[in-house]
Design a protein around this motif. Sequence first.
Motif, PDB file in Angstrom:
ATOM      1  N   ALA A  35       0.812  -1.218   0.000  1.00 19.33           N
ATOM      2  CA  ALA A  35       0.000   0.000   0.000  1.00 19.33           C
ATOM      3  C   ALA A  35       0.846   1.270   0.000  1.00 19.33           C
ATOM      4  O   ALA A  35       0.331   2.356  -0.265  1.00 19.33           O
ATOM      5  CB  ALA A  35      -0.918   0.017   1.217  1.00 19.33           C
ATOM      6  N   GLN A  36       2.102   1.140   0.315  1.00 15.89           N
ATOM      7  CA  GLN A  36       2.986   2.298   0.439  1.00 15.89           C
ATOM      8  C   GLN A  36       2.449   3.280   1.470  1.00 15.89           C
ATOM      9  O   GLN A  36       2.568   4.493   1.331  1.00 15.89           O
ATOM     10  CB  GLN A  36       3.187   2.974  -0.916  1.00 15.89           C
ATOM     11  CG  GLN A  36       3.754   2.065  -1.964  1.00 15.89           C
ATOM     12  CD  GLN A  36       3.796   2.716  -3.334  1.00 15.89           C
ATOM     13  OE1 GLN A  36       3.831   3.933  -3.460  1.00 15.89           O
ATOM     14  NE2 GLN A  36       3.774   1.903  -4.374  1.00 15.89           N
ATOM     15  N   GLY A  37       1.800   2.769   2.496  1.00 17.57           N
ATOM     16  CA  GLY A  37       1.235   3.593   3.558  1.00 17.57           C
ATOM     17  C   GLY A  37       0.692   2.699   4.660  1.00 17.57           C
ATOM     18  O   GLY A  37       0.934   1.494   4.684  1.00 17.57           O
ATOM     19  N   GLU A  38      -0.069   3.301   5.538  1.00 16.93           N
ATOM     20  CA  GLU A  38      -0.570   2.577   6.697  1.00 16.93           C
ATOM     21  C   GLU A  38      -1.738   1.659   6.361  1.00 16.93           C
ATOM     22  O   GLU A  38      -2.532   1.942   5.465  1.00 16.93           O
ATOM     23  CB  GLU A  38      -0.961   3.552   7.802  1.00 16.93           C
ATOM     24  CG  GLU A  38       0.243   4.254   8.396  1.00 16.93           C
ATOM     25  CD  GLU A  38       1.343   3.298   8.851  1.00 16.93           C
ATOM     26  OE1 GLU A  38       1.052   2.296   9.537  1.00 16.93           O
ATOM     27  OE2 GLU A  38       2.516   3.549   8.509  1.00 16.93           O
ATOM     28  N   VAL A  39      -1.815   0.571   7.109  1.00 19.19           N
ATOM     29  CA  VAL A  39      -2.869  -0.428   6.927  1.00 19.19           C
ATOM     30  C   VAL A  39      -3.345  -0.906   8.291  1.00 19.19           C
ATOM     31  O   VAL A  39      -2.640  -0.760   9.292  1.00 19.19           O
ATOM     32  CB  VAL A  39      -2.381  -1.642   6.100  1.00 19.19           C
ATOM     33  CG1 VAL A  39      -1.987  -1.224   4.691  1.00 19.19           C
ATOM     34  CG2 VAL A  39      -1.229  -2.347   6.782  1.00 19.19           C
ATOM     35  N   SER A  92      -1.897 -11.323  -2.241  1.00 17.06           N
ATOM     36  CA  SER A  92      -2.420 -12.151  -3.332  1.00 17.06           C
ATOM     37  C   SER A  92      -3.583 -11.491  -4.060  1.00 17.06           C
ATOM     38  O   SER A  92      -3.945 -11.927  -5.151  1.00 17.06           O
ATOM     39  CB  SER A  92      -2.867 -13.515  -2.795  1.00 17.06           C
ATOM     40  OG  SER A  92      -3.934 -13.368  -1.892  1.00 17.06           O
ATOM     41  N   ARG A  93      -4.190 -10.462  -3.446  1.00 17.29           N
ATOM     42  CA  ARG A  93      -5.315  -9.775  -4.077  1.00 17.29           C
ATOM     43  C   ARG A  93      -5.313  -8.334  -3.619  1.00 17.29           C
ATOM     44  O   ARG A  93      -5.083  -8.050  -2.451  1.00 17.29           O
ATOM     45  CB  ARG A  93      -6.646 -10.416  -3.658  1.00 17.29           C
ATOM     46  CG  ARG A  93      -7.867  -9.745  -4.303  1.00 17.29           C
ATOM     47  CD  ARG A  93      -9.160 -10.057  -3.540  1.00 17.29           C
ATOM     48  NE  ARG A  93      -9.149  -9.566  -2.175  1.00 17.29           N
ATOM     49  CZ  ARG A  93      -9.447  -8.322  -1.809  1.00 17.29           C
ATOM     50  NH1 ARG A  93      -9.758  -7.413  -2.712  1.00 17.29           N
ATOM     51  NH2 ARG A  93      -9.419  -7.971  -0.542  1.00 17.29           N
ATOM     52  N   VAL A  94      -5.563  -7.424  -4.568  1.00 16.33           N
ATOM     53  CA  VAL A  94      -5.686  -6.004  -4.253  1.00 16.33           C
ATOM     54  C   VAL A  94      -7.049  -5.527  -4.729  1.00 16.33           C
ATOM     55  O   VAL A  94      -7.398  -5.737  -5.894  1.00 16.33           O
ATOM     56  CB  VAL A  94      -4.572  -5.164  -4.916  1.00 16.33           C
ATOM     57  CG1 VAL A  94      -4.794  -3.682  -4.677  1.00 16.33           C
ATOM     58  CG2 VAL A  94      -3.205  -5.598  -4.421  1.00 16.33           C
ATOM     59  N   GLY A  95      -7.810  -4.936  -3.836  1.00 15.49           N
ATOM     60  CA  GLY A  95      -9.106  -4.365  -4.171  1.00 15.49           C
ATOM     61  C   GLY A  95      -9.035  -2.852  -4.152  1.00 15.49           C
ATOM     62  O   GLY A  95      -7.959  -2.263  -4.291  1.00 15.49           O
ATOM     63  N   ARG A  96     -10.194  -2.195  -3.950  1.00 14.70           N
ATOM     64  CA  ARG A  96     -10.225  -0.731  -3.931  1.00 14.70           C
ATOM     65  C   ARG A  96      -9.389  -0.176  -2.780  1.00 14.70           C
ATOM     66  O   ARG A  96      -8.523   0.658  -2.973  1.00 14.70           O
ATOM     67  CB  ARG A  96     -11.664  -0.218  -3.829  1.00 14.70           C
ATOM     68  CG  ARG A  96     -11.766   1.295  -4.067  1.00 14.70           C
ATOM     69  CD  ARG A  96     -13.160   1.830  -3.840  1.00 14.70           C
ATOM     70  NE  ARG A  96     -13.493   1.930  -2.433  1.00 14.70           N
ATOM     71  CZ  ARG A  96     -13.001   2.842  -1.589  1.00 14.70           C
ATOM     72  NH1 ARG A  96     -12.127   3.719  -2.026  1.00 14.70           N
ATOM     73  NH2 ARG A  96     -13.349   2.872  -0.333  1.00 14.70           N
ATOM     74  N   SER A  97      -9.628  -0.654  -1.572  1.00 16.24           N
ATOM     75  CA  SER A  97      -8.827  -0.222  -0.426  1.00 16.24           C
ATOM     76  C   SER A  97      -8.326  -1.411   0.398  1.00 16.24           C
ATOM     77  O   SER A  97      -7.560  -1.228   1.325  1.00 16.24           O
ATOM     78  CB  SER A  97      -9.639   0.717   0.469  1.00 16.24           C
ATOM     79  OG  SER A  97     -10.761   0.039   0.995  1.00 16.24           O
ATOM     80  N   VAL A 114      -6.616  -3.431   5.184  1.00 16.71           N
ATOM     81  CA  VAL A 114      -7.215  -2.253   4.556  1.00 16.71           C
ATOM     82  C   VAL A 114      -6.249  -1.081   4.683  1.00 16.71           C
ATOM     83  O   VAL A 114      -5.746  -0.797   5.783  1.00 16.71           O
ATOM     84  CB  VAL A 114      -8.569  -1.894   5.210  1.00 16.71           C
ATOM     85  CG1 VAL A 114      -9.152  -0.626   4.604  1.00 16.71           C
ATOM     86  CG2 VAL A 114      -9.545  -3.056   5.085  1.00 16.71           C
ATOM     87  N   ALA A 115      -5.991  -0.402   3.570  1.00 11.24           N
ATOM     88  CA  ALA A 115      -5.195   0.820   3.587  1.00 11.24           C
ATOM     89  C   ALA A 115      -6.032   1.922   4.224  1.00 11.24           C
ATOM     90  O   ALA A 115      -7.231   2.031   3.941  1.00 11.24           O
ATOM     91  CB  ALA A 115      -4.802   1.214   2.169  1.00 11.24           C
ATOM     92  N   ARG A 128      -9.599   6.083   8.156  1.00  7.70           N
ATOM     93  CA  ARG A 128     -10.626   5.782   7.151  1.00  7.70           C
ATOM     94  C   ARG A 128      -9.999   5.057   5.967  1.00  7.70           C
ATOM     95  O   ARG A 128      -8.850   5.324   5.608  1.00  7.70           O
ATOM     96  CB  ARG A 128     -11.294   7.070   6.690  1.00  7.70           C
ATOM     97  CG  ARG A 128     -12.129   7.751   7.789  1.00  7.70           C
ATOM     98  CD  ARG A 128     -12.845   8.975   7.236  1.00  7.70           C
ATOM     99  NE  ARG A 128     -11.899   9.951   6.738  1.00  7.70           N
ATOM    100  CZ  ARG A 128     -11.576  11.092   7.359  1.00  7.70           C
ATOM    101  NH1 ARG A 128     -12.153  11.410   8.482  1.00  7.70           N
ATOM    102  NH2 ARG A 128     -10.698  11.908   6.835  1.00  7.70           N
ATOM    103  N   PRO A 129     -10.758   4.138   5.332  1.00 10.67           N
ATOM    104  CA  PRO A 129     -10.226   3.421   4.167  1.00 10.67           C
ATOM    105  C   PRO A 129      -9.727   4.389   3.102  1.00 10.67           C
ATOM    106  O   PRO A 129     -10.317   5.441   2.865  1.00 10.67           O
ATOM    107  CB  PRO A 129     -11.434   2.624   3.661  1.00 10.67           C
ATOM    108  CG  PRO A 129     -12.282   2.439   4.869  1.00 10.67           C
ATOM    109  CD  PRO A 129     -12.117   3.712   5.665  1.00 10.67           C
ATOM    110  N   LEU A 130      -8.630   4.024   2.493  1.00 11.77           N
ATOM    111  CA  LEU A 130      -7.971   4.856   1.501  1.00 11.77           C
ATOM    112  C   LEU A 130      -7.834   4.050   0.217  1.00 11.77           C
ATOM    113  O   LEU A 130      -7.340   2.922   0.230  1.00 11.77           O
ATOM    114  CB  LEU A 130      -6.583   5.244   2.026  1.00 11.77           C
ATOM    115  CG  LEU A 130      -5.759   6.229   1.237  1.00 11.77           C
ATOM    116  CD1 LEU A 130      -6.469   7.577   1.129  1.00 11.77           C
ATOM    117  CD2 LEU A 130      -4.411   6.399   1.905  1.00 11.77           C
ATOM    118  N   ALA A 131      -8.289   4.609  -0.887  1.00 15.70           N
ATOM    119  CA  ALA A 131      -8.245   3.906  -2.177  1.00 15.70           C
ATOM    120  C   ALA A 131      -6.806   3.595  -2.566  1.00 15.70           C
ATOM    121  O   ALA A 131      -5.927   4.455  -2.491  1.00 15.70           O
ATOM    122  CB  ALA A 131      -8.919   4.737  -3.252  1.00 15.70           C
ATOM    123  N   LEU A 132      -6.580   2.366  -2.979  1.00 10.76           N
ATOM    124  CA  LEU A 132      -5.250   1.938  -3.392  1.00 10.76           C
ATOM    125  C   LEU A 132      -4.948   2.308  -4.834  1.00 10.76           C
ATOM    126  O   LEU A 132      -3.806   2.241  -5.252  1.00 10.76           O
ATOM    127  CB  LEU A 132      -5.107   0.423  -3.216  1.00 10.76           C
ATOM    128  CG  LEU A 132      -5.061  -0.038  -1.770  1.00 10.76           C
ATOM    129  CD1 LEU A 132      -5.204  -1.544  -1.691  1.00 10.76           C
ATOM    130  CD2 LEU A 132      -3.771   0.413  -1.105  1.00 10.76           C
TER     131      LEU A 132
END
Length: 132
Positions: free
Chosen positions: A46-50, A77-82, A110-111, A117-121
């Motif tokens: 994510a290059q950020g907090e999760v 193994s999977r990347v979604g919106r956040s 979740v990023a 708050r969730p952050l879009a990846l």
Amino acid sequence: MTSPSRTVELRELVLPALANHHGTLFAGHGLQLLAKAAFLAARQQAQGEVVMARVSGLDFLAPVPVGHQLRLRAWVSRVGRSSMTVCVSAQADAPGQAPAPALQGFFEMVAVDGCGRPLALDRFDIPQETSA
């Protein structure tokens, strides 16, 4: 579970403080180690907090005695919106013995932004990796 080339690897020595009354890794400490590896892989991706949202699977495949080393490998193994799914496997190593599968887990991470708050990846150029 197979891991792609981009993985996070941790090693931990099972000391008596991590053991249960049977002299093997206490399950709660095993979960903590898997979660730590999942966090590091997700944060790298994510290059950020999760944060952890769910543990979708956890298997204790074999007891890990005091004195054995755990080698944990984690990958996204999977990347979604956040969110993303992180697979973690751990092998137990002891001197003079072949490594043996010991633990595995699947974590939904979740990023998040600075307020949690969730952050879009999609704001990053993140390669989509799939599990085999």
